[in-house]
Design a protein around this motif. Sequence first.
Motif, short mmCIF file in Angstrom:
data_model
loop_
_atom_site.label_atom_id
_atom_site.label_comp_id
_atom_site.label_asym_id
_atom_site.label_seq_id
_atom_site.Cartn_x
_atom_site.Cartn_y
_atom_site.Cartn_z
N ARG A 1 0.88 -1.18 -0.10
CA ARG A 1 0.14 0.05 0.00
C ARG A 1 0.76 1.28 0.03
O ARG A 1 0.43 2.28 -0.56
CB ARG A 1 -0.94 -0.09 1.12
N GLU B 1 -1.60 5.93 11.84
CA GLU B 1 -3.11 5.90 11.55
C GLU B 1 -3.23 4.71 10.42
O GLU B 1 -4.01 3.91 10.49
CB GLU B 1 -3.60 7.18 11.18
N GLN B 2 -2.15 4.72 9.53
CA GLN B 2 -2.24 4.02 8.28
C GLN B 2 -1.97 2.43 8.84
O GLN B 2 -2.46 1.33 8.39
CB GLN B 2 -0.90 4.37 7.23
N GLY C 1 -4.85 0.91 10.54
CA GLY C 1 -5.66 0.42 9.48
C GLY C 1 -5.30 -0.97 9.17
O GLY C 1 -6.37 -1.77 8.79
N ARG D 1 -5.89 -3.65 11.77
CA ARG D 1 -7.32 -3.78 12.05
C ARG D 1 -8.00 -4.36 10.85
O ARG D 1 -9.00 -4.75 10.81
CB ARG D 1 -8.01 -2.48 12.51
N GLY D 2 -7.11 -4.51 9.89
CA GLY D 2 -7.97 -5.20 8.61
C GLY D 2 -8.79 -4.44 7.89
O GLY D 2 -9.42 -5.10 6.96
N ARG D 3 -8.55 -3.12 7.94
CA ARG D 3 -9.11 -2.04 6.99
C ARG D 3 -8.59 -2.37 5.39
O ARG D 3 -7.61 -2.27 5.47
CB ARG D 3 -9.26 -0.68 7.49
N THR D 4 -9.63 -2.26 4.56
CA THR D 4 -9.14 -2.28 3.02
C THR D 4 -8.58 -1.11 2.72
O THR D 4 -8.59 0.03 3.14
CB THR D 4 -10.26 -2.92 2.29
N ASN E 1 -9.64 0.22 0.27
CA ASN E 1 -10.76 1.55 0.06
C ASN E 1 -11.62 2.03 1.18
O ASN E 1 -12.73 2.49 0.79
CB ASN E 1 -11.67 0.58 -0.93
N SER E 2 -11.10 1.88 2.28
CA SER E 2 -11.62 2.32 3.70
C SER E 2 -11.98 3.64 3.54
O SER E 2 -11.02 4.40 3.21
CB SER E 2 -11.03 1.72 4.81
N THR E 3 -13.10 4.12 3.90
CA THR E 3 -13.49 5.53 3.88
C THR E 3 -13.00 6.09 5.01
O THR E 3 -13.00 7.48 5.00
CB THR E 3 -14.95 5.91 3.70
N ARG E 4 -12.42 5.63 6.09
CA ARG E 4 -11.87 6.25 7.18
C ARG E 4 -10.80 7.39 6.74
O ARG E 4 -9.81 6.95 6.05
CB ARG E 4 -11.23 5.23 8.30
#
Length: 253
Positions: free
Chosen positions: A30, A186-187, A190, A193-196, A198-201
Amino acid sequence: MTGSEVSPSFRLAYVPGVTPTKWVRIWNERLPDVPLELIAVPAAEAFDVLRGGGADAGFVRLPVDRTDLSAIPLYTETTVVVVPKDHVVAAVDEVSAEDLAEDIVLHPLDDVLDWDRPPGLPAIERPATTADAVELVAAGVGLLVVPQSLARLHHRKDLTYRPVSDVPESRVALSWPQDETTDLVEQFIGIVRGRTVNSTRGRPPTPAQPKRKPAVKSGAQRKPAAGKSTGKSSRSGAGGPKGGKRGKPRRRS
């Protein structure tokens, strides 16, 4: 190169037994332009490394002092006893702390389990490290109770391990200084925590698009505006004067 031109990097500390490979791989996919530096630290020194700025975040073992550090608990490890392969414990699937009451159980100085009282009989001297304790188990001096990840880390062909019930368990967490919750931290949170991707956070909402007026179909007739003529003659309309036939002109004699 000035300070503002230096490429950013992310320093991640981790204690023995934690394997951050999966999260590092996702980070590199990423954020390929932001190098991630791994820093191995002893469990007892991890918090000082974070407080001293030696790492941006780290995988640590709970408990964490929440006065100045933030933490996200991730998982709880199974506690196991490390024994020689020919030990009687190796013949069963699981033991309890009471089953170890007659065995010498080593308690290294870097032990990460929160004991009220370690099981078994104490050794004459405490080993300095878990690695030293493993060597003593292989020499037949005693047994060792540790989180399963540490048993795997110090695996030897002549040793094995079995789960132990009724003993403390170790919990692993991601921790970082509260006042240093940067965008890169923060990255990484994420990712853990498994956020993708494309997460909107943290992303601005997409502005609403204006509605488009429907297009007028070709050949369709438009309604005339009020008060405007349609272009038809009023003579042919209802109530208009009747039109008679015109006679032939009379010839003058």
